[in-house]
Every structure is written in C-alpha cells, then in structure tokens.
Design an enzyme around this catalytic site. Sequence first.
Site, PDB file in Angstrom:
ATOM      1  N   GLU A  48       0.811  -1.231   0.000  1.00 11.68           N
ATOM      2  CA  GLU A  48       0.000   0.000   0.000  1.00 11.68           C
ATOM      3  C   GLU A  48       0.841   1.276   0.000  1.00 11.68           C
ATOM      4  O   GLU A  48       0.510   2.235   0.702  1.00 11.68           O
ATOM      5  CB  GLU A  48      -0.939   0.018   1.216  1.00 11.68           C
ATOM      6  CG  GLU A  48      -1.939  -1.109   1.192  1.00 11.68           C
ATOM      7  CD  GLU A  48      -2.837  -1.139   2.418  1.00 11.68           C
ATOM      8  OE1 GLU A  48      -4.059  -1.172   2.233  1.00 11.68           O
ATOM      9  OE2 GLU A  48      -2.306  -1.146   3.562  1.00 11.68           O
TER      10      GLU A  48
HETATM   11  C1  ACM Z   1      -1.970  -5.397   4.222  1.00 12.65           C
HETATM   12  O1  ACM Z   1      -3.004  -5.891   4.697  1.00 12.65           O
HETATM   13  N1  ACM Z   1      -1.897  -4.101   3.962  1.00 12.65           N
HETATM   14  C2  ACM Z   1      -0.822  -6.227   3.926  1.00 12.65           C
END
Ligand code: ACM
Length: 493
Positions: free
Chosen positions: A304
């Site tokens: 992310e």
């Molecule tokens: C995640 O759940 N951002 C790896």
Amino acid sequence: MFTIVPQPVEVRSLEGESAHITSATRLVTGTGGAELELGVVLAGILGTLVGQAISLVQSDDPDEAPQPGDIVMRIDEATGPAGSTSDERYTLESRDGAVVVSAPAYAGVVRGVATLGQLLSPTSTGGFVVPPVRVVDAPRYPWRGLSLDVARHFFGVDDIKRVIALMTRYKLNVLHLHLSDDQGWRLEIPSRPELTARASGSSVGGGPGGFFTVAEFDEIQRFAQARAITVVPEIDIPGHTNAALQAYAELNPDGVAKDAYTGIEVGFSTLDASLPATKDFLRDVFGDLASMTQGPWVHLGGDEAHGTEREDYETIVSFAADVLRDAGKVPVGWQEFAASPSSAGGIVQLWHMELELEPVAAAARAGAQVVLSPGNRVYLDMKYHEGYPLGLDWAGHVELRDSYDWEPTEAVPGLDPEAIVGIEAAVWTETLTNLDELSTMLLPRLTAVAEVAWTARELRDWDSYARRIAGQAWRWERNGLSWHRSPGVDWAE
Ligand code: ACM
C-alpha cells in the site's frame, strides 16, 4: 472419535489400557544435553497443559519399557509418515498405559506434544487420561503462520506469549510481528533510539502505545523458539511510515517531523528515495533488525505504498532487501513486493485478492517463494458477519467455514504449487485493543487456517473439522480465551 485439530495424517485406536497422567507421571528423555534441554522445556509445556508440575527423568536405554503413566520423548529418524522428510514429523503412541512421542528433531517432538495435549481429557480425580491410540503425522506446508499487528494497538510480552502458546496447540510455526506503521514504532532499534523515544507513545484512537525493548524482543523469540516457532519481524517500508517520519525530521523533504497519527487511513506516508537520510535510515534499521532476529527471515512490508512513485519504490525496497541479504537474511514482502526484481530469492506474501495476481505467479517463476494470506479467507480481523462489533470488512465477512473451505493451490491462477511455502493468517488491530478482543477474532478461525496449512487436501473435510473443533472449546475456556460461536458447528452448551 478423536478431536485432534489439525487432522493428522493417520490416527488409529489401539486396544488396551489408557494412560493416566497424574502427579506421579514422569517425562522421560534421553541423556544427551540437548535432550535434557528439550525435556526441561517440554516438562514446562506439558505441566501448563495439565496444570501440574511434571518431573523429568533421563534414561540412557532407549529400549527400556516405559512405566505406566510415563510420557517418553525420543529423538528418532525412523518416525512419522513414510516419505516425509519434515523435521516436524512425529509418531505418538499411547499404549499399555504410557505415551511415547518420537520425532527426528526437536520441532517434531513439540508437534507431538501438541497432539498429546489434545488427546488428554480430565478425570474426576484431577488427573488426565489419554486413550490408547497411534498417531503418525507430518505437515503439508513448512510455513504455517500468524501475522499480528502490534502497531495499530500495542500488545505486550505477556499477551504475545499467550498468542504463542495458542499457536503451539495448533502446530503453527511462524509468528510474524508487524512492528511499525503510521500509528507507532514498536521495536527498540539501538542505532535509531528516537524511533521508540518519539514515535511509540500513541496508537489508533490516541491510546498509550508501547514498544518492545531489545531484551523483550529476545525474550519473545526465545519463548517462541522453545515451541519450535520462528519470529519474523516486519518493519514496513516505504509506505506505512508516519512513525519514522515523526521520529526523524530529516526523513521528510521539508525537514519537518510529522505529527503522531491516530486514525486508520492507509497509503498517505512514504519514505523519500531522493533524500540521503533515507538510505542511512534503511541501513541502520534493517541492519540492526537483522542482527536482532534469530530466524532466517525479515519482512520489509512493501504494501500500500500509494504515496511512492514506482521507481522510488523499487529503489527503496531493493536497497532494504540488499541490506538484509548482506546480513544473511531472506527478505519477505507483501504482494506488491512481487513487482520488484529483488523478490527473486525472497518470499512474497499474497494478501489482497483484488490486486493483480499475475505478478505473484511471475515472481515465483523468477525464483520467489510464496506465502498465502488471502484476505477473504485468512484475514482474521474481518468481521464474522454484518454488524459484528469488532473488525473491518473491506475483504468481506469471513466466517469459520470461509477460513476452512479453500484450497491453497487454487488461490492464484498460474502459480506453481511448488512455490507455495505455506499459509499465514493475519490479524490487524485497528479495532482490537486487548487480548479478549484479539482472541475472539482468532478463535475459532485460527484453527481452520492451521488445518488448511497442516493437513493434506485429501484429508480435509468440513464436517469432520466441525465435529473436531466443537471438542476444543472447553480448552479455550479453561485457558481464559474468548471465542466466537461460529455457526455450522454443534458447540457444546
Ligand atoms: C496489508 O493488509 N496491507 C498487507
């Protein structure tokens, strides 16, 4: 009917006497120094299981017949299912009133003891009884993990030990700790003291936070290692880094330290590849982390990073991976790490079924191994159902059967099944503030994940699992662990 979870390769009733575990029970091991060490640890684990001290006896005659009530531990290559080479394979035999657990290595003995713990039932006189039975067993996958986020809310050493003890019962063997995020930095890094001095004192919602000292991290690793569990620490880069940007002003392009963040948004923070301070930071943090880590793996996050340019992502992630490799560690990264050439020779952890999956299959072709944590199956912070008071729901609702009824080799189209090293449950703690809440999300689903990871496809069956898991709940209650009454299981009242 035996209620062993995960389902072993082979379980067979024997004729004859049950074994009675009483205050007279002896744990018998060989006389080698390693066996003494094993015996001391196992006597402790077993003592906790049965709620009484177990005395340890060393015998140098492996053929000596056990006395009734004895529990004998043997290191023996010729054990477990034919063809298995796993260190975790074992054979357990309860016969003529004594129990013998044999395995080629320490890890296998620990797995056998976990099975023993599940075979014990309490008697009216305060002891325990083990029925006559033979169990021959080995795992499907070598990586059977749980990832725990201690960044959004902090969980201290005692809570972590409770989680490790729970993992031990279900033969899980990797504890992945998510130790840094926007909301807090949770591990002392000796070369970078400001990380914990400035950025550990808060959490989601503004709570007190906390962190592990080097000594505490070591204590956790030793506690885990005694149970044949490896700790994989994660420092998440280049996103999820607000805590680092809060601790060290020079990591920010404007030279101004960030404020503490107590919300639950993701994807807004990033390290900056163009700042010289960034590489110094990565070298220090991952260098220290590698030297503090007993196991072979260190996780660099990589998920992310919505605020990081593609090229900068590659620069930062591959630099950190090289620091880890130079220190002799194998880098692990979330799914997005698959796009980096530096994932070859490392491990990619699948998590989001709506992100591109092809890069994961491609990384495996280039030499990466894969750990599967599909959010819609094994993210144990997902709500069980609509309106459930804890958890999130971005990957859907995840009931017990969702965590159980899936086949790892079918999760990613085109992924070579040989590249899959295992399965890892994950629990993120935006909404979880204490052990009761955490354990309500783990139980019963963690046991389903454990069975998917341990038990061969052809031996897995929901109806059988549902019957066996119903026989486990009293053990959770005995241990003071909160759990959720998932539907589809005939839980005892
Ligand atoms: C995640 O759940 N951002 C790896």
